[in-house]
Scaffold this motif. Structure first.
Motif, mmCIF file in Angstrom:
data_model
loop_
_atom_site.group_PDB
_atom_site.id
_atom_site.type_symbol
_atom_site.label_atom_id
_atom_site.label_comp_id
_atom_site.label_asym_id
_atom_site.label_seq_id
_atom_site.Cartn_x
_atom_site.Cartn_y
_atom_site.Cartn_z
ATOM 1 N N ARG A 56 0.819 -1.217 0.000
ATOM 2 C CA ARG A 56 0.000 0.000 0.000
ATOM 3 C C ARG A 56 0.858 1.276 0.000
ATOM 4 O O ARG A 56 0.350 2.358 0.265
ATOM 5 C CB ARG A 56 -0.917 -0.017 1.222
ATOM 6 N N TYR A 57 2.160 1.120 -0.301
ATOM 7 C CA TYR A 57 3.052 2.284 -0.235
ATOM 8 C C TYR A 57 2.533 3.438 -1.102
ATOM 9 O O TYR A 57 2.436 4.575 -0.646
ATOM 10 C CB TYR A 57 4.470 1.886 -0.674
ATOM 11 N N GLY A 58 2.186 3.155 -2.343
ATOM 12 C CA GLY A 58 1.791 4.222 -3.256
ATOM 13 C C GLY A 58 0.399 4.770 -3.028
ATOM 14 O O GLY A 58 -0.029 5.689 -3.743
ATOM 15 N N GLU A 59 -0.320 4.242 -2.026
ATOM 16 C CA GLU A 59 -1.682 4.704 -1.745
ATOM 17 C C GLU A 59 -1.749 5.663 -0.553
ATOM 18 O O GLU A 59 -2.775 6.291 -0.316
ATOM 19 C CB GLU A 59 -2.584 3.499 -1.443
ATOM 20 N N LYS A 60 -0.680 5.767 0.211
ATOM 21 C CA LYS A 60 -0.681 6.525 1.452
ATOM 22 C C LYS A 60 -0.208 7.959 1.231
ATOM 23 O O LYS A 60 0.745 8.199 0.482
ATOM 24 C CB LYS A 60 0.230 5.841 2.477
ATOM 25 N N ARG A 61 -0.873 8.897 1.918
ATOM 26 C CA ARG A 61 -0.552 10.315 1.726
ATOM 27 C C ARG A 61 0.920 10.612 1.991
ATOM 28 O O ARG A 61 1.600 11.246 1.180
ATOM 29 C CB ARG A 61 -1.415 11.171 2.647
ATOM 30 N N PRO A 67 8.255 -5.761 -8.917
ATOM 31 C CA PRO A 67 6.853 -6.070 -8.676
ATOM 32 C C PRO A 67 6.042 -4.919 -8.119
ATOM 33 O O PRO A 67 4.838 -5.022 -8.030
ATOM 34 C CB PRO A 67 6.922 -7.216 -7.657
ATOM 35 N N SER A 68 6.696 -3.846 -7.694
ATOM 36 C CA SER A 68 5.965 -2.714 -7.157
ATOM 37 C C SER A 68 6.751 -1.472 -7.473
ATOM 38 O O SER A 68 7.756 -1.531 -8.154
ATOM 39 C CB SER A 68 5.758 -2.879 -5.647
ATOM 40 N N ALA A 69 6.288 -0.341 -6.990
ATOM 41 C CA ALA A 69 6.984 0.898 -7.285
ATOM 42 C C ALA A 69 6.897 1.819 -6.096
ATOM 43 O O ALA A 69 6.028 1.655 -5.248
ATOM 44 C CB ALA A 69 6.366 1.565 -8.518
ATOM 45 N N PRO A 70 7.785 2.826 -5.998
ATOM 46 C CA PRO A 70 7.802 3.675 -4.823
ATOM 47 C C PRO A 70 6.500 4.421 -4.579
ATOM 48 O O PRO A 70 5.933 4.332 -3.514
ATOM 49 C CB PRO A 70 8.940 4.642 -5.090
ATOM 50 N N ALA A 71 6.038 5.183 -5.552
ATOM 51 C CA ALA A 71 4.842 5.994 -5.337
ATOM 52 C C ALA A 71 4.514 6.728 -6.613
ATOM 53 O O ALA A 71 5.343 6.872 -7.486
ATOM 54 C CB ALA A 71 5.066 6.994 -4.215
ATOM 55 N N PRO A 72 3.293 7.232 -6.697
ATOM 56 C CA PRO A 72 2.966 8.081 -7.842
ATOM 57 C C PRO A 72 3.937 9.244 -7.903
ATOM 58 O O PRO A 72 4.271 9.859 -6.893
ATOM 59 C CB PRO A 72 1.541 8.559 -7.517
#
Length: 522
Positions: free
Chosen positions: A418-423, A514-519
């Protein structure tokens, strides 16, 4: 009368006879010693002449016969000192080296000083002699004692006092020291050091007693300095290096204990108050503050060999020199070469933090374990729970932005599902996104995170963790690579040949992670 010998003129122990010069505080000392019952505290650097002045003053006012000088370094004396609060009519007792007494004895003496002062008892008088801020220590133990004490601060003596010592010695020995002015400057206000260096000048030309014919002593100060430093290297060198390396030496470490020694060498006084020094060196606030606040300095300084030459008072936050010869040694070290000789790769670090952790709340267990392991090895880590007091009431974005953008050498991005979903993870990643190109971001992916459209690390080596596994075990595996990455960066910074980084647990792949840091991290 026999002609005086060199050791009788320029004395490095006992009370000088031919070369005694009254310290600046001597008149006040005489009055304080004559005042019935009232306690006297004499504080100042080692070797400044405190005990000598007390002995001479007692003799001049006719109180030598009723006085005892006890040392807190002598076990039998300590037993007697501890009984003083339960004794009456003990005469004049001088307690030397007060600062090394056990805490309970200090407190008992502080209470007894109040009793004696209130009673104005002419049969009992306590004289406390200690290094700088001995009076402060007493008042901490008994706050209402301040008005009941005469506190005399024997600071560094002015050059004219030291010049007078040299002139008296020259007259007694019938010599002229050509390097006298340099000796006075090098002694930096210490009666002990001016005696020692003057004696060494005479020894350099084999002058061991008064000369029948006047002699010019032409030995240079530089030759004497070199000889004294060689002698002191054998005495202090191993212990100084032990203290400077710290209890957990790392070549890429922040050299916190070395910095403390350097600040001590640069001080006009022979002690430093650490909270004041840290305020003067804000770039080291985190790292040096860490070894103080966590009690690591207190534990390190308590080692027997270190405690013989340095004294750390955790209550007053004061680090002091125990031996005037050590002051000379520290001030004459080559501080440009010394850190490298110890094996440190970089002392003047440009980053406030070694690592800043960025993670979503769901991944706190592994982030917490990483912080715990890195912190235990003296790395300075930005971890949100450690900064609550500083963050409260502040503009959080303004507080966090520079930490992730530049104030940390590396950002450890724990990239969970959920890294890229958090403010806050989105905000943090915006600050460090430009640092990917410099290799200053260490991505750690959750192995089960789903791919997203935000693929900012296609060509970046990364680590993985298993969120279902034991967080401590995962962190142990990861931290080995993280620490070696830091060490390699330090070697690169200082131009030391690189050692190939062992990244057996890292993945450098052509396929997207498989994932990315954030938008926004592109």
């Amino acid at each position: 009368m026999a002609e005086p010998l060199l050791e009788e003129v320029f004395k490095t122990s006992g009370v000088p006879t031919h070369t005694f010069v009254a310290p600046s505080e001597f008149p006040r000392l005489r009055v304080a010693l004559r005042t019935a019952g009232r306690g006297v505290v004499i504080e100042g650097p080692s070797g400044i002449g405190k005990t000598t002045a007390v002995t001479r003053a007692l003799d001049e006012i006719g109180m030598t016969g009723s006085a005892q000088i006890l040392s807190a370094r002598v076990p039998d004396n300590v037993e007697y000192i501890a009984e003083l609060p339960h004794t009456t009519g003990f005469g004049v007792v001088v307690v030397d080296d007060f600062h090394v007494l056990p805490l309970d004895v200090k407190k008992a003496l502080a209470d007894h000083l109040k009793v004696l002062a209130d009673a104005e008892d002419p049969r009992s008088k306590l004289v406390i002699v200690g290094i700088n801020r001995a009076g402060d220590a007493l008042v901490r133990h008994a706050p209402d004692l301040a008005a009941r004490l005469d506190v005399l601060r024997f600071e560094v003596e002015p050059p004219e006092k030291l010049e007078q010592v040299v002139r008296l010695g020259e007259t007694a020995l019938n010599v002229k020291l050509s390097a006298a002015a340099q000796i006075v400057t090098a002694a930096q206000g210490s009666f002990y050091l001016v005696q020692m260096l003057s004696r060494e000048l005479c020894l350099a030309e084999e002058l061991t007693e008064r000369q029948d014919d006047h002699v010019n002593v032409t030995a240079s100060y530089s030759s004497v300095k070199h000889r004294v430093m060689e002698q002191q290297e054998s005495r202090f060198g191993p212990v100084v290096r032990k203290f400077a390396r710290g209890p957990r030496f790392r070549p890429s470490g922040r050299a916190n204990y070395l910095l403390l020694l350097k600040w001590l060498a640069e001080s006009d006084r022979w002690d430093i108050v650490l909270r004041e020094e840290i305020a003067r060196h804000p770039e080291h606030r985190r790292s040096v503050g860490q070894v103080v606040d966590k009690g690591w300095l207190a534990g390190h300084a308590a080692a027997d060999d270190i405690a013989e030459i340095l004294h750390y008072d955790p209550d007053g936050n004061v680090l002091s020199v125990e031996d005037p010869q050590l002051v000379f040694y520290l001030r004459n070290l080559d501080w440009q070469r010394f850190p490298r000789a110890l094996g440190f790769e970089n002392v003047e670090l440009e980053h406030e933090y070694d690592f800043a952790l960025s993670f979503a709340g769901e991944d706190r267990p592994v982030a917490d374990a990483l912080h715990e392991l890195l912190d235990a090895d003296d790395y300075v880590v930005f971890y949100d729970l450690n900064e609550q007091a500083r963050i409260v009431g502040e503009d959080v974005e303004a507080f966090l932005a520079p930490i992730y953008a530049s104030d940390s050498r590396f950002v450890i991005a724990v990239l969970g599902r959920r890294y890229g979903e958090k403010r806050w993870t989105i905000f943090e990643s915006e600050q460090f996104k430009e640092r990917f190109d410099d290799g200053h971001v260490i991505p750690i992916w959750d192995k089960d995170a789903r791919p997203t459209r935000f693929d900012g690390t296609r060509n970046i080596g990364y680590l993985t963790f298993d969120s279902a596994a034991d967080p401590h075990d995962e962190a142990l595996r990861l931290v080995t690579v993280i620490k070696e990455k830091h060490s390699q960066a330090m070697r690169d910074t200082t131009g030391t040949p690189q050692i190939q980084l062992d990244i057996d647990s890292a993945i450098v792949a052509d396929d997207p992670p498989p994932s990315a840091p954030a938008p926004g991290v592109v």
